[in-house]
Design an enzyme around this catalytic site. Sequence first.
Site, PDB file in Angstrom:
ATOM      1  CG  ASN A  10      31.820  40.469  34.730  1.00 47.99           C
ATOM      2  OD1 ASN A  10      32.014  41.619  34.750  1.00 47.99           O
ATOM      3  ND2 ASN A  10      31.761  39.746  35.789  1.00 47.99           N
ATOM      4  CG  HIS A  13      37.147  44.832  34.600  1.00 46.37           C
ATOM      5  ND1 HIS A  13      37.390  45.216  35.971  1.00 46.37           N
ATOM      6  CD2 HIS A  13      37.194  43.381  34.837  1.00 46.37           C
ATOM      7  CE1 HIS A  13      37.457  44.139  36.615  1.00 46.37           C
ATOM      8  NE2 HIS A  13      37.327  43.195  35.926  1.00 46.37           N
ATOM      9  CG  HIS A  46      31.181  41.440  41.898  1.00 45.54           C
ATOM     10  ND1 HIS A  46      32.242  40.659  42.083  1.00 45.54           N
ATOM     11  CD2 HIS A  46      30.666  41.400  42.967  1.00 45.54           C
ATOM     12  CE1 HIS A  46      32.224  40.453  43.262  1.00 45.54           C
ATOM     13  NE2 HIS A  46      31.555  40.680  44.017  1.00 45.54           N
ATOM     14  NE  ARG A  48      35.291  43.144  43.487  1.00 46.02           N
ATOM     15  CZ  ARG A  48      35.965  41.997  44.173  1.00 46.02           C
ATOM     16  NH1 ARG A  48      36.144  42.483  45.422  1.00 46.02           N
ATOM     17  NH2 ARG A  48      36.221  41.056  43.717  1.00 46.02           N
ATOM     18  NE  ARG A  52      37.713  46.221  44.205  1.00 49.81           N
ATOM     19  CZ  ARG A  52      38.488  45.221  44.569  1.00 49.81           C
ATOM     20  NH1 ARG A  52      38.957  44.374  43.579  1.00 49.81           N
ATOM     21  NH2 ARG A  52      38.561  44.727  45.808  1.00 49.81           N
ATOM     22  CD  GLU A  73      29.964  37.803  39.024  1.00 47.60           C
ATOM     23  OE1 GLU A  73      31.017  38.348  39.619  1.00 47.60           O
ATOM     24  OE2 GLU A  73      30.064  37.224  37.918  1.00 47.60           O
ATOM     25  CB  THR A 104      35.942  36.559  42.374  1.00 45.27           C
ATOM     26  OG1 THR A 104      35.365  37.797  42.255  1.00 45.27           O
ATOM     27  CG2 THR A 104      35.375  35.632  43.418  1.00 45.27           C
ATOM     28  CD  GLU A 154      29.952  31.732  37.106  1.00 43.45           C
ATOM     29  OE1 GLU A 154      29.012  32.199  37.068  1.00 43.45           O
ATOM     30  OE2 GLU A 154      30.939  32.410  36.491  1.00 43.45           O
ATOM     31  CG  HIS A 191      37.957  33.814  37.596  1.00 46.93           C
ATOM     32  ND1 HIS A 191      37.545  34.830  38.213  1.00 46.93           N
ATOM     33  CD2 HIS A 191      39.324  34.150  37.470  1.00 46.93           C
ATOM     34  CE1 HIS A 191      38.299  35.801  38.746  1.00 46.93           C
ATOM     35  NE2 HIS A 191      39.649  35.414  38.221  1.00 46.93           N
TER      36      HIS A 191
HETATM   37  N1  PXP Z   1      32.111  34.594  37.092  1.00 46.12           N
HETATM   38  C1  PXP Z   1      32.124  35.028  38.242  1.00 46.12           C
HETATM   39  C2  PXP Z   1      31.232  34.593  39.312  1.00 46.12           C
HETATM   40  C3  PXP Z   1      32.952  36.202  38.504  1.00 46.12           C
HETATM   41  O1  PXP Z   1      33.217  36.726  39.779  1.00 46.12           O
HETATM   42  C4  PXP Z   1      33.744  36.624  37.373  1.00 46.12           C
HETATM   43  C5  PXP Z   1      34.841  37.774  37.837  1.00 46.12           C
HETATM   44  O2  PXP Z   1      35.819  37.370  38.480  1.00 46.12           O
HETATM   45  C6  PXP Z   1      33.494  36.081  36.130  1.00 46.12           C
HETATM   46  C7  PXP Z   1      32.830  34.967  35.995  1.00 46.12           C
HETATM   47  C8  PXP Z   1      34.444  36.560  35.152  1.00 46.12           C
HETATM   48  O3  PXP Z   1      35.717  36.503  35.039  1.00 46.12           O
HETATM   49  P1  PXP Z   1      36.734  37.184  33.999  1.00 46.12           P
HETATM   50  O4  PXP Z   1      36.427  38.637  34.283  1.00 46.12           O
HETATM   51  O5  PXP Z   1      38.157  36.562  34.417  1.00 46.12           O
HETATM   52  O6  PXP Z   1      36.516  36.681  32.851  1.00 46.12           O
END
Ligand code: PXP
Length: 253
Positions: A10, A13, A46, A48, A52, A73, A104, A154, A191
């Site tokens: 992901n 960030h 994601h 949003r 952001r 996402e 999330t 998931e 997550h």
């Molecule tokens: N999976 C989903 C559906 C998410 O929304 C997120 C981000 O919140 C993640 C995985 C990855 O989580 P993290 O950034 O905490 O590794």
Amino acid sequence: MSGPLRLGVNIDHVATIRNARGGDHPDPVRAARAAAEAGADGITAHLREDRRHITDDDIARLLGEIDLPLNLEMAATAEMLVIALAHRPHAACIVPEKREERTTEGGLDAAGQFAALEPIAGQLRDAGIRVSLFIEPDERQLGAAIRLGAPVVEFHTGRYAHADDPSADLRRVQEAAALAVKNGIEPHAGHGLTLDNVAPIAAIPQLAELNIGHFLIGEAIFTGLEATVRRMRALIDAARDPAPSPASGRGLG
Ligand code: PXP
């Protein structure tokens, strides 16, 4: 022994840091390229409602410039549905979204929002997009995912990741993953996963994919993104197929 476990990186960030100053550095598409180089199997982003981090242009570029499958996402809104149908990513993971949250914070209430989710999941499916629901690892939510015809769920691992004693939450993910497979659903998880806590989750044999973001991007500050993804990849692979211990006798003869 279980099959391979895909790693979705992901890159949200990277965009968070870029947006802190505006401009185009650091570029999440470049990060996706680095993740691919380091052994990621997919890219997750994601989009949003408040944009952001990831922007609409990032999504278009990820689809145009990166060969790995994109897992988009998205909240279950009319706006996101239009965007998903226009772009047709490999997969769409429906997540709960609140403007005031920092991330999330918990799974989608697929059971409580069944009526609203049904047409959205149906339109995504009809467009050939693999629908995933980001849910807590519990039977009621899984039951709703089954009734919605989602091919993928998931499981939110936030509770596992943040628990002082994660054993009960690990068990919940293990049981939910087994139940998902029994019902023909492919289970994923994500997550809050880090190099320190990923192994027990990666060892759950039914899981087919992990999606990991925040830790990888944060750790990349210290060790670089490619090296960090490679370390995560190695831990996941080792948890899936542990090397035989000399005492076990495996591999002898
Ligand atoms: N999976 C989903 C559906 C998410 O929304 C997120 C981000 O919140 C993640 C995985 C990855 O989580 P993290 O950034 O905490 O590794």
